[in-house]
Design an enzyme around this catalytic site. Sequence first.
Site, PDB file in Angstrom:
ATOM      1  N   LYS A 148       0.866  -1.189   0.000  1.00  0.00           N
ATOM      2  CA  LYS A 148       0.000   0.000   0.000  1.00  0.00           C
ATOM      3  C   LYS A 148       0.891   1.225   0.000  1.00  0.00           C
ATOM      4  CE  LYS A 148      -4.388   0.985   0.068  1.00  0.00           C
ATOM      5  NZ  LYS A 148      -5.519   0.138  -0.372  1.00  0.00           N
ATOM      6  N   ASP A 172      -7.145   4.132  -4.546  1.00  0.00           N
ATOM      7  CA  ASP A 172      -7.794   3.963  -3.239  1.00  0.00           C
ATOM      8  C   ASP A 172      -8.438   5.321  -2.952  1.00  0.00           C
ATOM      9  OD1 ASP A 172      -7.796   1.875  -0.810  1.00  0.00           O
ATOM     10  OD2 ASP A 172      -7.581   3.858   0.091  1.00  0.00           O
TER      11      ASP A 172
END
Length: 450
Positions: free
Chosen positions: A125, A165
């Site tokens: 991430k 995201d």
Amino acid sequence: MSYAQHVMDDLKQKYASEPVFLQAVQEVLMTLQPALDKDPKYQQHKILERIVEPERIIGFRVEWVDDKGEIQVNRGFRVQYNSALGPYKGGLRFHPSVNLGILKFLGFEQIFKNSLTGLAIGGAKGGSDFDPKGKSDIEVMRFCQAFMNELYRHVGATIDVPAGDIGVGGREVGYLFGQYKKLTKSYEGVLTGKNVLFGGSLARTEATGYGNVYFAQHMMQGRGDSLEGKTCVVSGAGNVATYCCEKLYHIGAKPVTVSDSRGMIYDADGIKVDVLKQVKEVERASLTRYAELVPGAKYTPVSEYPAGRNVVWNVPCDAAFPCATQNELNLEDAKALLANGCKCVSEGANMPSTLEAVHAFLESGICYGPSKAANAGGVATSQLEMAQNASMQKWDFATVDNKLQGIMGNIYANAFETAKDFGQPNNLVLGANIAGFRKVADAMIAQGVC
Ligand code: NDP
Ligand code: 2IT
């Protein structure tokens, strides 16, 4: 003291300043003990101690010039968590709240989520504390270019493949891709969620929201029920929430709420998805605009929420789809949903329910789909985009959507069967965590200590 508890206690000492990271690890480790007891090899190989530490954390300064000619400085990160199953894979979040602890929580979750998809992708991430809200298109472009000026050294189609995201959608992915190409001369599938004009997969935009509804439908069917005819509440008003609403209509259910960081909409007739797309995807406006365009809809601003609670969860419903952000649904919210007869909670956002809310759902026995299983359709379809890029093919919408449906069905079956094997058939938290963990752990053991 159990092995999992021992590792957790140690982590709490080391990372006391990263509460959401500790929460995510706690939720996983506390369900793994039965699998650890069954197979001592995981402790012998110190898998827990290894899996909680990212393989690599990259942190960097991002400097850019705003429209007024002023220099701006942001923090950029990429957490390359685990590559046992494949190249690092996971989204980028641009939001002022982003810090290392949040990205470690998201990266840690991503390891198990990606494992559950059954595809060859590791976990990662990244992101920045940059706030795209209120920025001009050119400012967003300059920021994305500055971000990629460092990130390009660390990513690549077989190394690490970022995606979107919160705050990162098609526009940002496009600018990031353009700068990667400029810097490396390489036209490759280094990011997913690209525009379909240059390597993006059909159905990737829809995949997380659609996948979440497919997962919820499997849970309901597992109980001899269905979402058809059901009233649903949805939180969030971004990518995941929008396509969750759209798919709910396709299967004959009705979403009646959406929310953003400033307020929520209750539309008793059902959320108008075309209006939502116009407001959020085209105008990038607040939900007050939805209320302007749909006179019957009721808008409640955050200032009128009872302390810290999104009133979405007070609306009577059969099923709830939290699709905004972490810890957006607490114990009180869970109790309100259960008291109003909610039978199914399926998480589109990452870790939207607090640990106390998760326990309330599990104790109640309703269908509860934890995020790493229920929202895995997004990253799974990202991998389908990687497969298309690598083979220079382009599949049609139905082909991708059919594969997505198959993957969500397999994730449900895997989580359910694993939970059943451990004597708790309705505990998909336990089933998903153990099933996701075992594949990664076994691959780590097979690859040695390196
Ligand atoms: P978007 O940026 O498209 O939308 C996010 C939505 O959530 C917006 O409506 C935003 O409101 C709201 N929101 C964000 N932060 C907060 C907050 N702190 N409080 C209240 N509302 C908030 O993001 P996505 O839809 O892509 O992501 C939503 C969730 O789904 C995240 O948890 C993400 O990690 C998860 N997810 C996303 C996937 C994807 O493919 N995109 C895949 C799997 C999970 P506002 O616009 O006012 O900020
Ligand atoms: O949380 C997630 O799974 C995502 N944001 C999607 C990641 C991806 O690589 O598509």
